[in-house]
Structure formats: C-alpha cells, structure tokens
Scaffold this active site. Structure first.
Site, PDB file in Angstrom:
ATOM      1  N   ARG A   1       0.858  -1.198   0.000  1.00 58.42           N
ATOM      2  CA  ARG A   1       0.000   0.000   0.000  1.00 58.42           C
ATOM      3  C   ARG A   1       0.888   1.242   0.000  1.00 58.42           C
ATOM      4  NH1 ARG A   1      -3.563   0.098   5.147  1.00 58.42           N
ATOM      5  NH2 ARG A   1      -4.307  -1.815   4.129  1.00 58.42           N
TER       6      ARG A   1
ATOM      7  N   HIS B   1       1.827  -2.013   5.647  1.00 60.51           N
ATOM      8  CA  HIS B   1       1.619  -2.382   4.245  1.00 60.51           C
ATOM      9  C   HIS B   1       2.590  -1.652   3.322  1.00 60.51           C
ATOM     10  CE1 HIS B   1      -2.175  -4.768   4.214  1.00 60.51           C
ATOM     11  NE2 HIS B   1      -2.447  -4.113   5.330  1.00 60.51           N
TER      12      HIS B   1
ATOM     13  N   ASP C   1      -3.509  -8.264   3.473  1.00 62.06           N
ATOM     14  CA  ASP C   1      -4.815  -8.576   4.047  1.00 62.06           C
ATOM     15  C   ASP C   1      -5.401  -9.692   3.205  1.00 62.06           C
ATOM     16  OD1 ASP C   1      -4.542  -6.472   5.860  1.00 62.06           O
ATOM     17  OD2 ASP C   1      -5.523  -5.038   4.513  1.00 62.06           O
TER      18      ASP C   1
ATOM     19  N   GLU D   1      -6.895  -7.688  13.862  1.00 57.63           N
ATOM     20  CA  GLU D   1      -7.489  -7.878  12.537  1.00 57.63           C
ATOM     21  C   GLU D   1      -7.221  -9.301  12.052  1.00 57.63           C
ATOM     22  OE1 GLU D   1      -5.743  -4.891  10.041  1.00 57.63           O
ATOM     23  OE2 GLU D   1      -6.798  -3.231  11.039  1.00 57.63           O
TER      24      GLU D   1
ATOM     25  N   HIS E   1      -5.071  -9.626   8.708  1.00 59.48           N
ATOM     26  CA  HIS E   1      -3.826  -8.862   8.545  1.00 59.48           C
ATOM     27  C   HIS E   1      -2.612  -9.686   8.967  1.00 59.48           C
ATOM     28  CE1 HIS E   1      -1.655  -4.805   8.955  1.00 59.48           C
ATOM     29  NE2 HIS E   1      -0.810  -5.668   9.499  1.00 59.48           N
TER      30      HIS E   1
END
Length: 266
Positions: free
Chosen positions: A103, A148, A155, A237, A240
């Site tokens: 990301r 990320h 994810d 999460e 993740h």
C-alpha cells in the site's frame, strides 16, 4: 500597442505557462519499486485477488490514491511464502484470496484525510457502525503510517473451492453491518470469518472469544497455516499478516500500485 493586442499577448503567455506546467507534470517520473518487489500473480497465479482499494467498496467509498491497477505487489520473500501457504491450502480444498498487499504512502495519506473529515460517513453503516468517527485514530483503526507500505504485509482470507464469483458493489446500495450474519452482509466468497474484511469492530480481533464454532475454526486455519511459514498476525485484525523478517522493516514506500512500478516482471 493596442489594448486588444496586449490582452492577446497576455492570454498567449498564460497558455504557454500552463502548457509548460502540464508538460512538466507529465514528465515527472513516478517512483519505482526495488527489484525484489514482485507481482504476486507471477509467483502464484492461483491465489485470488480482490483488491478492494482499487474499487469503491471500502470504508472510504471511493478508489484510493495510488491504486492505478488492481494487482497485489509484495516483496519476493513474502510472495514466495504466500505461495507455500497456498500449496498447503489447495490440498485441503481451499484457496487464499488477498484484499490488499503493498500500500503506497499516498494511499495511507488518503485514509488520514478521510478520517479527519467528520462529515464524510457514507460507508459507516457497513464498516464502522459502532465506532464514532472521532475515535478512529485513538482506537487504532487509522494511522499515519502502515506496515503495508513496507511491502511484506497483506490482508487476506480463505475461499472454499470451487470459488464462487462475487458480484460487484454498486455505490449507493443499502449497506449492512460488517458483523451481521454472513448471509445478510455484503456477499463475499470467503469462508465465514465472523465479520467482513475491514470491519472496524472488536469482533474483528482474531481470537475474540465471541467468535466460536466454524467461524473460529476458519480464522485458526488461516492463522496456523500462515504462522507455520513465518507470518505474524495483527491481533486486532483476523485478515492482517506480515511476513518476517521483513526486507524493509523501516522503509515506507510510495510507488503506485501498477505494473509500471515494477522493475522486475518475474
């Protein structure tokens, strides 16, 4: 010189300046990924990809900055470890599916701007129905940096084979809470993990005691499969995971998510 000719000359000068700025902007090169970043598809084409931030079906409600193409990019060690996990799951009748991989920092900046805009709550009913938007930073759902951006975090979820297709999200459609029963929330071909992806709720904590039965088994299947290969789960999460050791533990990259960013195509 007449007033008209002066005006024309001024207009020409302005247009020339705009053209120069436009040309310069187009010529500005985008940052590139280091050579050990790869497209996951070149390492394992069987892993499903549903790149949510390329679409409007996410907590912001629009495509996120930096996602030029819907592809998963990772450091090669992370991609190869994910391939090993996929090999194990295929034998059991499952496949991995990634929602997000590398990301860029500009995407994280987009999240931060959105989080500060308290008037924009278009996707609240699905992604954070029980969380006041003023608490997104305090509660840790949004941060100014993301693992990320270092390239080894993804994810993901598990899908039972044969994988059923998932319909596209249509902006403006009625939203259902991400923790609703699986047959009520937005359709996803993932096995039932108890919540949808990116559900801002404590029910998303991987080992939340309220998640039991098949939902807990599904989370543990993902967790044990990945942890056996060097991945570390973020406890808050279930989706993740980060591959360790990270090649770039302290570097946050900002090259766009696109094939053009990759210096290595293999």
């Amino acid at each position: 010189m007449t007033r008209l000719s002066s005006a024309v000359r001024g207009l020409v000068t302005t247009l020339a300046a705009l053209l120069t700025v436009t040309t310069t902007a187009r010529a500005t090169p985008q940052p590139k990924a280091p050579k050990d970043f790869v497209s996951l598809r070149t390492v394992d084409p069987t892993i499903l990809q549903e790149m949510r931030y390329f679409t409007p079906h996410n907590f912001v409600g629009e495509r996120i900055d930096g996602y030029a193409q819907p592809i998963c990019i990772l450091t090669r060690p992370a991609a190869e470890a994910l391939h090993q996990a996929q090999t194990k799951l295929l034998r059991q009748g499952y496949t991995l599916k990634v929602y997000d991989c590398y990301r860029p920092q500009r995407a994280v900046d987009h999240f931060v701007r959105w989080a500060k805009d308290l008037d924009d709550q278009a996707m609240k009913a699905e992604f954070y129905p029980n969380v006041d938007k003023t608490r997104l930073f305090t509660d840790g759902y949004i941060a100014e940096k993301s693992g990320h951006s270092r390239g080894s975090t993804m994810d993901l979820t598990i899908v039972k084979l044969p994988a059923k297709p998932t319909r596209p999200y249509h902006p403006g459609e009625t939203l259902v809470p991400c923790y609703a029963p699986q047959d009520e929330r937005f359709p996803d071909n993932s096995v039932d993990m108890g919540t949808g992806f990116d559900c801002f709720d404590t029910l998303s904590h991987t080992l939340d005691p309220r998640i039991q039965g098949a939902q807990r088994d599904n989370r543990l299947l993902l967790k044990t499969t990945l942890e056996d290969l060097g991945f570390v789960n973020l406890a808050e999460e279930w989706w993740h995971y980060t591959f360790k050791p990270e090649p770039y533990p302290d570097t946050f990259f900002d090259f766009p998510v696109s094939w053009k960013s990759l210096t290595s195509k293999h």
